[in-house]
Design a protein around this motif. Structure first.
Motif, PDB file in Angstrom:
ATOM      1  N   UNK A  58       0.830  -1.207   0.000  1.00 44.03           N
ATOM      2  CA  UNK A  58       0.000   0.000   0.000  1.00 44.03           C
ATOM      3  C   UNK A  58       0.864   1.257   0.000  1.00 44.03           C
ATOM      4  N   UNK A  59       1.928   1.242   0.788  1.00 40.86           N
ATOM      5  CA  UNK A  59       2.820   2.405   0.823  1.00 40.86           C
ATOM      6  C   UNK A  59       3.461   2.621  -0.546  1.00 40.86           C
ATOM      7  N   UNK A  60       3.878   1.556  -1.188  1.00 38.66           N
ATOM      8  CA  UNK A  60       4.468   1.668  -2.520  1.00 38.66           C
ATOM      9  C   UNK A  60       3.469   2.256  -3.509  1.00 38.66           C
ATOM     10  N   UNK A  61       2.238   1.795  -3.456  1.00 32.58           N
ATOM     11  CA  UNK A  61       1.212   2.329  -4.354  1.00 32.58           C
ATOM     12  C   UNK A  61       0.950   3.814  -4.077  1.00 32.58           C
ATOM     13  N   UNK A  65       1.616   6.976  -6.609  1.00 31.12           N
ATOM     14  CA  UNK A  65       0.586   7.983  -6.879  1.00 31.12           C
ATOM     15  C   UNK A  65       1.135   9.384  -6.651  1.00 31.12           C
ATOM     16  N   UNK A  66       1.817   9.589  -5.535  1.00 34.18           N
ATOM     17  CA  UNK A  66       2.351  10.915  -5.213  1.00 34.18           C
ATOM     18  C   UNK A  66       3.436  11.336  -6.206  1.00 34.18           C
ATOM     19  N   UNK A  67       4.363  10.429  -6.502  1.00 38.23           N
ATOM     20  CA  UNK A  67       5.447  10.744  -7.445  1.00 38.23           C
ATOM     21  C   UNK A  67       4.894  11.011  -8.840  1.00 38.23           C
ATOM     22  N   UNK A  68       4.008  10.153  -9.280  1.00 36.46           N
ATOM     23  CA  UNK A  68       3.423  10.313 -10.614  1.00 36.46           C
ATOM     24  C   UNK A  68       2.671  11.621 -10.717  1.00 36.46           C
ATOM     25  N   UNK A  93       8.747   2.874  -9.664  1.00 40.30           N
ATOM     26  CA  UNK A  93       8.439   2.026 -10.820  1.00 40.30           C
ATOM     27  C   UNK A  93       9.237   0.726 -10.738  1.00 40.30           C
ATOM     28  N   UNK A  94      10.519   0.826 -10.408  1.00 36.37           N
ATOM     29  CA  UNK A  94      11.346  -0.379 -10.299  1.00 36.37           C
ATOM     30  C   UNK A  94      10.830  -1.298  -9.192  1.00 36.37           C
TER      31      UNK A  94
END
Length: 104
Positions: A58-61, A65-68, A93-94
């Protein structure tokens, strides 16, 4: 062959033919109530699955979202992006790629 980037969250397209007919017939508050029922029917299972994910996933997602969003907003407004935002997006992304390819 590349898969489409489009994910279909269009509620109307998820409805059965009978539900689509009812959708077209209703108006006003009755339509709103029916739409809410259909959202609950079709989207609640999706939300439950997302909420059941490991907190790291969830943190990765959320990071993606924030970076994108930051990179998109920068590119949209000024045609440029902060290198740190691009780097963060690349890292996310990686990580997401490794996760999806089950290569952690």
């Amino acid at each position: 062959m590349r898969r489409s980037m489009y994910v279909n969250f269009n509620l109307y397209e998820k409805l059965t033919e009978k539900e689509q007919d009812k959708w077209k017939e209703l108006n006003g508050d009755k339509w709103s109530e029916f739409r809410n029922q259909m959202q609950e029917k079709y989207f609640s299972p999706i939300y439950e699955q997302v909420n059941a994910l490991d907190e790291n996933i969830l943190q990765l997602l959320h990071n993606m979202k924030e970076c994108s969003s930051s990179v998109y907003q920068s590119l949209n407004e000024i045609g440029d992006a902060w290198i740190s935002d691009v780097e963060n997006l690349g890292t996310c992304v990686r990580q997401l790629t490794d996760l999806l390819e089950q290569d952690l």
